[in-house]
Write an enzyme that holds these catalytic residues in place. Structure first.
Site, PDB file in Angstrom:
ATOM      1  CB  CYS A   1       8.922  59.527  -4.148  1.00  0.00           C
ATOM      2  SG  CYS A   1      10.021  59.610  -2.880  1.00  0.00           S
TER       3      CYS A   1
ATOM      4  CB  CYS B   1       7.650  59.129  -0.625  1.00  0.00           C
ATOM      5  SG  CYS B   1       8.880  60.059  -1.099  1.00  0.00           S
ATOM      6  CG  ASP B   2       4.666  57.278  -2.269  1.00  0.00           C
ATOM      7  OD1 ASP B   2       4.312  57.513  -1.302  1.00  0.00           O
ATOM      8  OD2 ASP B   2       4.496  57.816  -3.511  1.00  0.00           O
TER       9      ASP B   2
END
Ligand code: NAP
Length: 326
Positions: free
Chosen positions: A136, A139-140
């Site tokens: 992701c 997200c990261d």
């Protein structure tokens, strides 16, 4: 069991398909509950930017999902945040068992559990998960500001996420096993004209290596020449496809060889009263607009199914509800 204790419809999953089903089910006055184990939105909520949902030229996945949720809540959709342990078809009613032991009963069930990103199964992938191996970018990606990262895959997801990472990272290597991307033309054009992205064609990942700080290099092999090398990189983002989340699909519901659920044009499965929507359903393309359309179809079909079982006429959509949403 008292009839009052039975829902008309239980929706399992709170992504675009499930929430859309919730909107249409409540408009058809079905007594409905939606069960979702995590946050609403599913995979879409992790998408940085959505540019192909009609009416929204550019919207974040989370914002779009919030709009779906608020829309469903405006009709009073009951939601339970709990993991579903099993869906059990029955003659008189179907049962949805929750992980806390509670059982819900309904005339109809809509399965909207979507799917998840496929693993590459490369050496080091499992071991370094969360320490440089990610599925992701939204997200990261933040952790890789001005660093070099590798993206694996050639589909829409790999292309979109590479473009997102190019806004953060110093350099993005897009590793693809063939000499042509599978992604849509528009995304291909954007990827190929983004100077921070370099596509490594005909290349596969042979190893993901790390030190105490996390991932520091990726082993690569050119499948045409056989040449192997190590590429210094601090993160690897893997987008090599999608696996349908079919663990809750009851025995007796027909699936294809890849594990997608088969259904008719009403989104009804091989078990009467059990419907399937969104990415879990076998269909031509996986798109948010199609997931939302599935939700509509299944909820309308479920309304007919429920009312025919109760022996009543299908409720007309109240004029006030029609006025509320254009
Ligand atoms: P996908 O279209 O199935 O693409 C997967 C990619 O990973 C392919 O390029 C495939 O290579 C590669 N791959 C698969 N297994 C591999 C392996 N073991 N090693 C190396 N490479 C491997 O998956 P996706 O990109 O996640 O998209 C899933 C669906 O969602 C698609 O229908 C897509 O159109 C849709 N989607 C749409 C949007 C959008 O419209 N905005 C955004 C995201 C996703 P090959 O090409 O060689 O098979």
């Amino acid at each position: 069991m008292q009839e009052e204790g039975i829902y008309d419809l239980i929706i399992v999953g709170g992504g675009p398909a499930g929430l859309s089903a919730g909107i249409y089910a409540l408009r058809a006055t079905l007594k409905t509950v939606l069960v979702e184990k995590g946050l609403h939105g599913g995979q879409v909520a992790m998408t940085d930017s959505v540019e192909n949902y009609p009416g929204f030229e550019n919207v974040s996945g989370m914002e779009l999902c919030d709009k779906f949720l608020n829309h469903a809540k405006s009709y009073g959709l009951e939601m339970i945040q709990q993991e579903v342990a099993a869906v059990e078809p029955g003659i008189d009613y179907h049962t949805v068992r929750l992980s806390d032991g509670k059982a819900l009963h309904s005339h109809a069930v809509i399965l909207a559990t979507g799917g998840y990103h496929r693993k590459l199964n490369a050496p080091g992938e499992e071991e370094h998960g969360g320490k440089g191996v990610s599925y992701c970018a939204t997200c990261d990606g933040f952790f890789y500001r001005d660093k070099t990262v590798v993206v694996v895959g050639g589909g829409d997801t790999a292309a979109e996420e590479s473009l997102y990472l190019a806004k953060i990272a110093e350099k993005v290597y897009l590793v693809h096993r063939r000499d042509e991307l599978r992604a849509s033309r528009i995304l291909q054009q954007r990827v190929l004209s983004e100077c921070k992205i370099e596509v490594l064609w005909n290349t596969v990942v042979t190893a993901i290596k790390a030190d105490a700080q996390g991932v520091n290099s990726i082993g690569l092999k050119n499948v045409r020449t056989g040449e192997e090398r190590e590429l210094p990189a601090y993160g690897i983002f893997i987008f090599v496809g999608f696996v349908p989340n079919n663990q809750l699909v009851p025995a007796g519901v027909k699936m294809n060889a890849e594990g997608y659920v088969l259904s008719d044009e009403k989104c009804e499965t091989s078990i009467p009263g059990i419907f399937v929507v969104g990415d879990l359903r076998e269909k031509y393309a996986k798109q948010i607009v199609l997931a939302a359309a599935d939700g509509c179809t299944a909820a309308l079909a479920a309304a007919h199914y429920v009312e025919s079982r109760k022996g009543a006429e299908v409720c007309e959509v109240p004029q006030s509800a029609t006025d509320k949403v254009a």
